[in-house]
Design a protein around this motif. Sequence first.
Motif, mmCIF file in Angstrom:
data_model
loop_
_atom_site.group_PDB
_atom_site.id
_atom_site.type_symbol
_atom_site.label_atom_id
_atom_site.label_comp_id
_atom_site.label_asym_id
_atom_site.label_seq_id
_atom_site.Cartn_x
_atom_site.Cartn_y
_atom_site.Cartn_z
ATOM 1 N N ASP A 145 -37.178 16.254 23.841
ATOM 2 C CA ASP A 145 -38.150 14.786 23.806
ATOM 3 C C ASP A 145 -39.092 14.840 22.629
ATOM 4 N N VAL A 146 -39.564 16.069 22.284
ATOM 5 C CA VAL A 146 -40.349 16.153 21.257
ATOM 6 C C VAL A 146 -39.816 17.357 20.528
ATOM 7 N N ALA A 147 -39.597 17.294 19.281
ATOM 8 C CA ALA A 147 -39.034 18.623 18.541
ATOM 9 C C ALA A 147 -39.829 18.799 17.268
ATOM 10 N N ASN A 148 -40.528 20.250 17.194
ATOM 11 C CA ASN A 148 -41.397 20.626 16.113
ATOM 12 C C ASN A 148 -40.650 21.355 15.456
ATOM 13 N N ILE A 149 -40.211 21.222 14.354
ATOM 14 C CA ILE A 149 -39.149 22.123 13.338
ATOM 15 C C ILE A 149 -39.964 22.694 12.331
ATOM 16 N N ILE A 150 -39.879 24.006 12.528
ATOM 17 C CA ILE A 150 -40.817 24.982 11.450
ATOM 18 C C ILE A 150 -39.853 25.431 10.461
ATOM 19 N N PRO A 151 -39.545 24.835 9.430
ATOM 20 C CA PRO A 151 -38.459 25.553 8.650
ATOM 21 C C PRO A 151 -38.682 26.728 7.810
ATOM 22 N N PRO A 152 -37.689 27.103 7.477
ATOM 23 C CA PRO A 152 -38.011 28.460 6.670
ATOM 24 C C PRO A 152 -38.744 28.044 5.335
ATOM 25 N N GLN A 153 -39.551 29.075 4.755
ATOM 26 C CA GLN A 153 -40.410 28.730 3.931
ATOM 27 C C GLN A 153 -40.464 29.504 2.346
ATOM 28 N N MET A 154 -41.371 29.121 1.519
ATOM 29 C CA MET A 154 -41.163 30.084 0.179
ATOM 30 C C MET A 154 -42.713 29.438 -0.451
ATOM 31 N N ARG A 193 -36.920 36.246 -7.003
ATOM 32 C CA ARG A 193 -35.594 35.561 -6.441
ATOM 33 C C ARG A 193 -35.896 35.287 -5.024
ATOM 34 N N THR A 194 -37.008 36.059 -4.631
ATOM 35 C CA THR A 194 -37.369 35.823 -2.902
ATOM 36 C C THR A 194 -38.012 34.537 -2.637
ATOM 37 N N GLY A 195 -38.317 33.875 -3.749
ATOM 38 C CA GLY A 195 -38.925 32.630 -3.429
ATOM 39 C C GLY A 195 -40.583 32.725 -3.274
ATOM 40 N N TRP A 196 -41.106 34.220 -3.529
ATOM 41 C CA TRP A 196 -42.439 34.295 -3.333
ATOM 42 C C TRP A 196 -42.905 34.983 -4.477
ATOM 43 N N CYS A 197 -44.451 35.044 -4.709
ATOM 44 C CA CYS A 197 -45.012 35.546 -6.063
ATOM 45 C C CYS A 197 -45.251 36.885 -5.902
ATOM 46 N N ASP A 250 -50.908 32.296 0.825
ATOM 47 C CA ASP A 250 -49.541 32.443 1.193
ATOM 48 C C ASP A 250 -48.375 32.342 0.043
ATOM 49 N N ALA A 251 -48.703 32.043 -0.869
ATOM 50 C CA ALA A 251 -47.654 31.995 -1.943
ATOM 51 C C ALA A 251 -47.175 33.384 -2.404
ATOM 52 N N ILE A 252 -48.116 34.178 -2.316
ATOM 53 C CA ILE A 252 -47.624 35.760 -2.742
ATOM 54 C C ILE A 252 -46.920 36.517 -2.028
ATOM 55 N N ILE A 253 -46.453 37.765 -2.477
ATOM 56 C CA ILE A 253 -45.570 38.773 -1.910
ATOM 57 C C ILE A 253 -47.085 39.702 -1.523
ATOM 58 N N PRO A 254 -47.436 39.827 -0.351
ATOM 59 C CA PRO A 254 -48.752 40.511 -0.068
ATOM 60 C C PRO A 254 -48.877 41.858 0.603
#
Length: 422
Positions: A273-282, A295-299, A319-323
């Motif tokens: 009825d309500v859908a919350n889609i949290i997609p894969p990220q980069m 190549r991982t998509g992260w910095c 959040d953008a980095i490889i931490p």
Amino acid sequence: MNGCTRRAFGGLASAMCLACVPTRAAERRSAPRVVVIGGGAGGATVARYLAMAGKALNVTLIEPKRRYTTCFFSNLYLAGLRSFDSLTHGYEALTERYSIRVIHDRAAAIEPEAKTVRLTSGTTLPYDRLVVAPGIAFRDGAIAGYDEAATEFMPHAWIAGPQTILLRRQLEAMPDGGLFVIAAPADPFRCPPGPYERASLVAAYFKQQKPRSKILILDAKDTFFEQDLFQDAWDRHYPGMIEWLPAQFIGAIDAVEVKDRSIRTAGQVFKADVANIIPPQMAASLAQQAGLADRTGWCPVDPVTFESTLHRDVHLVGDAIIPGAMPKSAFAANSQAKACAFAIAAALTSEDDPRPFLFNTCFTFLAPDDAVSDAISFGITGGKIAITEIMISKLDESAAIRAQAVREANGWYEAFTRDIFG
Ligand SMILES: Cc1cc2nc3c(=O)[nH]c(=O)nc-3n(C[C@H](O)[C@H](O)[C@H](O)COP(=O)(O)OP(=O)(O)OC[C@H]3O[C@@H](n4cnc5c(N)ncnc54)[C@H](O)[C@@H]3O)c2cc1C
């Protein structure tokens, strides 16, 4: 500069060092130029701590939005426990108190050889050091049918703002007895406890307003952070209301269909009825375009200075980095930002080498009167950020301890957002 010691600058709670604000315009014109892209938890903190550094630096912050909405505590808004306004913050204090030049525009391109940033408006800004803190983007095509248009029907609400309001409206409009589905992504992603905190707080709202409703979490993982604490709380507070299906039962989340809000996994179709889609990220698109992501998509970054390992004089935080072992959280971004500002100030003013102090604290709500916390210290081991100490709330804590954590969480939000935005 008037009497700001490096100890005060580097300390975790040195937010109130107002005496350090640079005042003389001429001094600032000849000062080294640091441009910071992204005025979120990471970027705004870097800008503020650089502006408080021991020698005048010329600090410019680029952020398209005039008001920033925090993702952190947005699950409380979804549950009707906090106003949207209480999550939004402006940049006035950074300009007025810290003399940071805030430009509300988008960085369109970075030219590392020329050491310039081009803005969407056409302006070009030269820098001596650049800090990039643009947050996350969603991986195009990772879930078939989930494109920009689909987010208007099945919101992600994972970058706070209009998406968060949309999801709240859908939850309010959902009939009692409806099904709310959360699709949770594989690691790594922004805020590891976030989807499960969202399920908990929306369940608290349903319990009060729509008690026959159900919540289904379709997970791209087989385990999740603080799982025992969440599952214990779901049994105690919302028996029978939340169901969690791990990847081993459902397979990958393959596709969505907006017209009937359905979600297709390897072997099944779930209709919400309500859908919350949290997609894969980069890392956000600017980082990808500028060649700052691998190549991982992260910095990848140096764990002490947060300088990119791919481009000199460009630093990244948040959040953008490889931490390494740090989570993708606002507290981690803020902690990295201070270490990064410290390193840049030292490099540009020939002061001592930086000694980063990296830390993460997170409060997680299981119910309006039941919160847990974790506190993690990090050090550098083998060139990577690694955990040195960890404290997490326990299963058998009393209701009084959990209620105390709720009060501490609310105090933390106020102090933390002041530390970021001044
Ligand atoms: C539901 C939820 C709950 C959360 N709860 C917590 C919590 O309790 N505690 C916690 O510590 N963390 C929490 N987080 C995580 C936290 O919100 C993020 O980790 C944090 O915001 C990351 O900071 P950042 O600076 O990297 O990115 P952001 O805060 O997203 O900031 C990035 C900024 O960069 C700007 N930007 C992007 N591209 C450009 C460009 N080209 N030019 C100029 N500017 C640009 C964006 O407009 C944005 O303002 C939560 C997240 C979610 C989704």
